[in-house]
Structure formats: C-alpha cells, structure tokens
Design a protein around this motif. Structure first.
Motif, PDB file in Angstrom:
ATOM      1  N   TYR A 115       0.834  -1.201   0.000  1.00 41.62           N
ATOM      2  CA  TYR A 115       0.000   0.000   0.000  1.00 41.62           C
ATOM      3  C   TYR A 115       0.869   1.251   0.000  1.00 41.62           C
ATOM      4  O   TYR A 115       2.102   1.181   0.158  1.00 41.62           O
ATOM      5  CB  TYR A 115      -0.914   0.013   1.219  1.00 41.62           C
ATOM      6  N   ASP A 116       0.240   2.401  -0.176  1.00 43.22           N
ATOM      7  CA  ASP A 116       0.935   3.680  -0.152  1.00 43.22           C
ATOM      8  C   ASP A 116       0.482   4.503   1.041  1.00 43.22           C
ATOM      9  O   ASP A 116      -0.717   4.560   1.343  1.00 43.22           O
ATOM     10  CB  ASP A 116       0.653   4.484  -1.434  1.00 43.22           C
ATOM     11  N   VAL A 117       1.436   5.143   1.701  1.00 45.78           N
ATOM     12  CA  VAL A 117       1.124   6.123   2.735  1.00 45.78           C
ATOM     13  C   VAL A 117       1.200   7.496   2.068  1.00 45.78           C
ATOM     14  O   VAL A 117       2.289   7.984   1.739  1.00 45.78           O
ATOM     15  CB  VAL A 117       2.110   6.034   3.916  1.00 45.78           C
ATOM     16  N   THR A 118       0.056   8.094   1.826  1.00 42.56           N
ATOM     17  CA  THR A 118      -0.007   9.371   1.104  1.00 42.56           C
ATOM     18  C   THR A 118      -0.679  10.470   1.923  1.00 42.56           C
ATOM     19  O   THR A 118      -0.877  11.579   1.412  1.00 42.56           O
ATOM     20  CB  THR A 118      -0.778   9.190  -0.219  1.00 42.56           C
ATOM     21  N   GLN A 119      -1.020  10.168   3.170  1.00 44.46           N
ATOM     22  CA  GLN A 119      -1.729  11.142   3.994  1.00 44.46           C
ATOM     23  C   GLN A 119      -0.878  12.399   4.203  1.00 44.46           C
ATOM     24  O   GLN A 119       0.337  12.320   4.418  1.00 44.46           O
ATOM     25  CB  GLN A 119      -2.084  10.531   5.357  1.00 44.46           C
ATOM     26  N   SER A 120      -1.535  13.547   4.147  1.00 45.79           N
ATOM     27  CA  SER A 120      -0.823  14.820   4.259  1.00 45.79           C
ATOM     28  C   SER A 120      -0.197  15.018   5.639  1.00 45.79           C
ATOM     29  O   SER A 120       0.763  15.777   5.785  1.00 45.79           O
ATOM     30  CB  SER A 120      -1.777  15.976   3.948  1.00 45.79           C
ATOM     31  N   ASP A 121      -0.757  14.327   6.642  1.00 50.27           N
ATOM     32  CA  ASP A 121      -0.228  14.495   7.995  1.00 50.27           C
ATOM     33  C   ASP A 121       0.796  13.424   8.362  1.00 50.27           C
ATOM     34  O   ASP A 121       1.225  13.345   9.520  1.00 50.27           O
ATOM     35  CB  ASP A 121      -1.367  14.489   9.021  1.00 50.27           C
ATOM     36  N   ALA A 122       1.206  12.598   7.391  1.00 50.58           N
ATOM     37  CA  ALA A 122       2.168  11.529   7.671  1.00 50.58           C
ATOM     38  C   ALA A 122       3.578  12.093   7.748  1.00 50.58           C
ATOM     39  O   ALA A 122       3.977  12.962   6.959  1.00 50.58           O
ATOM     40  CB  ALA A 122       2.092  10.456   6.598  1.00 50.58           C
ATOM     41  N   LYS A 123       4.341  11.589   8.702  1.00 43.79           N
ATOM     42  CA  LYS A 123       5.725  12.032   8.849  1.00 43.79           C
ATOM     43  C   LYS A 123       6.574  11.524   7.694  1.00 43.79           C
ATOM     44  O   LYS A 123       7.449  12.234   7.189  1.00 43.79           O
ATOM     45  CB  LYS A 123       6.291  11.542  10.179  1.00 43.79           C
ATOM     46  N   HIS A 124       6.326  10.277   7.278  1.00 47.33           N
ATOM     47  CA  HIS A 124       7.050   9.691   6.157  1.00 47.33           C
ATOM     48  C   HIS A 124       6.033   9.070   5.193  1.00 47.33           C
ATOM     49  O   HIS A 124       5.292   8.172   5.587  1.00 47.33           O
ATOM     50  CB  HIS A 124       8.034   8.626   6.633  1.00 47.33           C
ATOM     51  N   THR A 125       6.017   9.534   3.959  1.00 45.51           N
ATOM     52  CA  THR A 125       5.121   8.982   2.947  1.00 45.51           C
ATOM     53  C   THR A 125       5.888   7.998   2.071  1.00 45.51           C
ATOM     54  O   THR A 125       7.108   7.864   2.162  1.00 45.51           O
ATOM     55  CB  THR A 125       4.530  10.101   2.069  1.00 45.51           C
ATOM     56  N   GLY A 126       5.141   7.284   1.233  1.00 43.27           N
ATOM     57  CA  GLY A 126       5.772   6.351   0.314  1.00 43.27           C
ATOM     58  C   GLY A 126       5.121   4.982   0.328  1.00 43.27           C
ATOM     59  O   GLY A 126       4.120   4.758   1.010  1.00 43.27           O
ATOM     60  N   GLU A 127       5.699   4.073  -0.450  1.00 46.45           N
ATOM     61  CA  GLU A 127       5.157   2.724  -0.580  1.00 46.45           C
ATOM     62  C   GLU A 127       5.600   1.855   0.600  1.00 46.45           C
ATOM     63  O   GLU A 127       6.733   1.944   1.061  1.00 46.45           O
ATOM     64  CB  GLU A 127       5.620   2.100  -1.896  1.00 46.45           C
ATOM     65  N   ARG A 128       4.667   1.018   1.038  1.00 45.77           N
ATOM     66  CA  ARG A 128       4.935   0.149   2.177  1.00 45.77           C
ATOM     67  C   ARG A 128       4.587  -1.300   1.838  1.00 45.77           C
ATOM     68  O   ARG A 128       3.735  -1.576   0.991  1.00 45.77           O
ATOM     69  CB  ARG A 128       4.104   0.568   3.392  1.00 45.77           C
ATOM     70  N   ILE A 129       5.223  -2.216   2.566  1.00 48.26           N
ATOM     71  CA  ILE A 129       4.864  -3.639   2.531  1.00 48.26           C
ATOM     72  C   ILE A 129       4.709  -4.095   3.976  1.00 48.26           C
ATOM     73  O   ILE A 129       5.662  -4.029   4.759  1.00 48.26           O
ATOM     74  CB  ILE A 129       5.923  -4.494   1.820  1.00 48.26           C
ATOM     75  N   ALA A 130       3.513  -4.547   4.322  1.00 48.44           N
ATOM     76  CA  ALA A 130       3.254  -5.062   5.665  1.00 48.44           C
ATOM     77  C   ALA A 130       3.018  -6.568   5.563  1.00 48.44           C
ATOM     78  O   ALA A 130       2.261  -7.027   4.694  1.00 48.44           O
ATOM     79  CB  ALA A 130       2.044  -4.377   6.278  1.00 48.44           C
ATOM     80  N   THR A 131       3.639  -7.335   6.452  1.00 47.43           N
ATOM     81  CA  THR A 131       3.518  -8.795   6.387  1.00 47.43           C
ATOM     82  C   THR A 131       3.272  -9.396   7.762  1.00 47.43           C
ATOM     83  O   THR A 131       3.602  -8.803   8.791  1.00 47.43           O
ATOM     84  CB  THR A 131       4.788  -9.433   5.792  1.00 47.43           C
ATOM     85  N   ALA A 132       2.695 -10.577   7.727  1.00 46.41           N
ATOM     86  CA  ALA A 132       2.533 -11.398   8.927  1.00 46.41           C
ATOM     87  C   ALA A 132       2.796 -12.839   8.522  1.00 46.41           C
ATOM     88  O   ALA A 132       2.231 -13.326   7.530  1.00 46.41           O
ATOM     89  CB  ALA A 132       1.137 -11.255   9.519  1.00 46.41           C
ATOM     90  N   THR A 133       3.659 -13.508   9.266  1.00 45.62           N
ATOM     91  CA  THR A 133       4.002 -14.902   8.973  1.00 45.62           C
ATOM     92  C   THR A 133       3.688 -15.752  10.196  1.00 45.62           C
ATOM     93  O   THR A 133       4.047 -15.393  11.321  1.00 45.62           O
ATOM     94  CB  THR A 133       5.491 -15.037   8.613  1.00 45.62           C
ATOM     95  N   GLY A 134       3.023 -16.864   9.962  1.00 54.30           N
ATOM     96  CA  GLY A 134       2.658 -17.748  11.069  1.00 54.30           C
ATOM     97  C   GLY A 134       1.696 -18.812  10.598  1.00 54.30           C
ATOM     98  O   GLY A 134       1.841 -19.353   9.493  1.00 54.30           O
ATOM     99  N   SER A 135       0.688 -19.108  11.389  1.00 57.91           N
ATOM    100  CA  SER A 135      -0.358 -20.067  11.006  1.00 57.91           C
ATOM    101  C   SER A 135      -1.698 -19.484  11.447  1.00 57.91           C
ATOM    102  O   SER A 135      -1.961 -19.386  12.643  1.00 57.91           O
ATOM    103  CB  SER A 135      -0.122 -21.439  11.643  1.00 57.91           C
ATOM    104  N   TYR A 136      -2.509 -19.090  10.471  1.00 57.81           N
ATOM    105  CA  TYR A 136      -3.779 -18.422  10.738  1.00 57.81           C
ATOM    106  C   TYR A 136      -4.918 -19.207  10.079  1.00 57.81           C
ATOM    107  O   TYR A 136      -4.740 -19.828   9.036  1.00 57.81           O
ATOM    108  CB  TYR A 136      -3.762 -16.989  10.195  1.00 57.81           C
TER     109      TYR A 136
END
Length: 246
Positions: A115-136
């Motif tokens: 996803y992208d962090v594009t909010q005007s109030d964000a300290k750092h903007t840009g593209e992000r990758i968030a992950t979770a590894t386990g057993s769900y």
C-alpha cells in the motif's frame, strides 16, 4: 400471564432465527474461495510524531488472481495502489508440521499487504509492505473455515521503495474480516454458505454451544408457565362449580 407467554415466544423466536440480508464480498480462484468483508486499518506516524490511523475496506470488485499448487496456493486481491496476498499451505503429512501448519490441516501461513502512505499528515510517505508470517485460520483438511469476526495484525512494515528489510518503527496494519469463510481445494467453487462441513473459530464455537442451552431453558420455562396457567385455570373452574367432583 398471557403477556409473559407472548414475550417468551418472542425471545424464543429471536434465538432460533438466524438471518442476514447483507451480501458479503466473494473472491475466488480455481482452488481458493474467500467470502467476507476485509477491512484494513493502517497505523502510521503523523508529522507531530503522534500515532495516526486510516481505515480502508477492500472493494467487492477487486481484481482477483492467484496460484494453485499441491501444498501451497495463493490468493491475490488488487485495487488501485493496494495489493493483498494470502498464502495457503496444506499439510497432508500425518505426523509432522509443514510451514507451521499442523498435520492433516491447512492454513494461511503468510499475509502481505502492499500500500501507499499518502496522507498529508504523515511524517514519512511512500510505498509500504506489511507482512505477517505464522499459522492463521488453521482448519482440518477437507473442511472450510468459518468465523463471524477475525483479525490478524501485520506488524512487519518495510519501505517498499528502498527494498530495505529494516522495519519502520510505529507502523503496522490490522487486517479484520467480518463474515469470513474460506475454502481451499477442488471444492472451492462449489461450497455454499450452508455447507455443514465448517470448522468454526473458537469465538463462534462458544456461541454455537450456548444457543442449544438457551433454547432448552426457554422451552423449559414455557412448559412451566403453561402448566401453572392450566392449574390456575382449572382451580378457578372447580371453585366456580364448573366440574363435578367424583
């Protein structure tokens, strides 16, 4: 007395009636079927160093793709500048775990959200990758997973633009699912919501255990009230001379 009986019938009807007119989104490939409303809450750091959040709901018309394998399958959902990918692992071994999944079970072993962090109030903007590894959502083989509400926290957030593996402090994504059902394998496109072969999450299983008890208690109370009403009515009739004593 009549009011009590009527109210008891109303309560019993509410317990026995389970209905929903809401149509949940459905995403499927040849080997995976996922039904449910997916909501993602992005946590980021604001320009004043305070935590901020933004919540987005994945659309019903998201582009769906994926892969199908003997032990590993994927389901990818794309919409504009966000991509959500689930990795499923199936373990047919009778004794050993595979990718954190118990023997003779399947489950989600990795979730990735781009996803992208594009909010005007964000300290750092840009593209992000968030992950979770386990057993769900771990489920026995040949069964489907079902849960009215479930969530997974994706705590590993990195900067996609720099390709760095360093985690971004203070950022995470909460993935929440409502009305979730998942089926994997050849039956993914033939399983319906009323399929009795569901493996329910712990929260839903507790509700399913409570309902029969509540129904039984309501029926027992109804029998007692009717019996008391009958005895009172009979006593009044006898007192008024309505019956001849033998």
């Amino acid at each position: 007395m009549h009011t009590m009986i009527r109210n008891l019938f109303v309560v019993l009807a509410l317990i026995l009636t389970v209905s929903s007119d809401e149509v949940v989104p459905s995403y499927s490939t040849d080997c995976v079927l996922l039904n449910g409303t997916i909501t993602l809450t992005v946590n980021y750091t604001g320009s004043d160093d305070k935590p901020e959040t933004e919540t987005v709901t994945f659309p019903k018309d998201a582009t769906v793709s994926g892969t199908c394998g003997k032990t590993t399958s994927t389901l990818k959902l794309e919409d504009d500048d966000q991509i959500l990918t689930f990795t499923f692992s199936s373990n047919s071994d009778k004794a050993n775990k595979l990718n954190n999944v118990d023997p003779l079970h399947w489950g989600v072993t990795n979730i990735k959200y781009e996803y992208d962090v594009t909010q005007s109030d964000a300290k750092h903007t840009g593209e992000r990758i968030a992950t979770a590894t386990g057993s769900y959502f771990v489920t026995p083989l040949n069964m489907s997973y079902s849960c009215s509400k479930d969530s997974v926290v994706l705590v590993n957030v990195t900067d996609a633009e720099s390709n760095s593996t360093a985690l971004i402090s203070g950022e995470l994504v909460v993935l929440a699912e409502t009305g979730l059902t998942i089926t994997i394998g050849p039956s993914a496109n033939t399983t319906h919501q009323d399929d009795p072969n569901y493996h329910y999450c712990k929260a839903d299983q507790k509700i399913k255990d409570v309902v029969p008890i509540a129904v039984g208690a309501a029926l027992a109370a109804l029998v007692v009230i009717v019996l008391v009403a009958y005895l009172i009515g009979r006593r009044r009739t006898v007192t008024a001379g309505g019956y001849e004593r033998v």
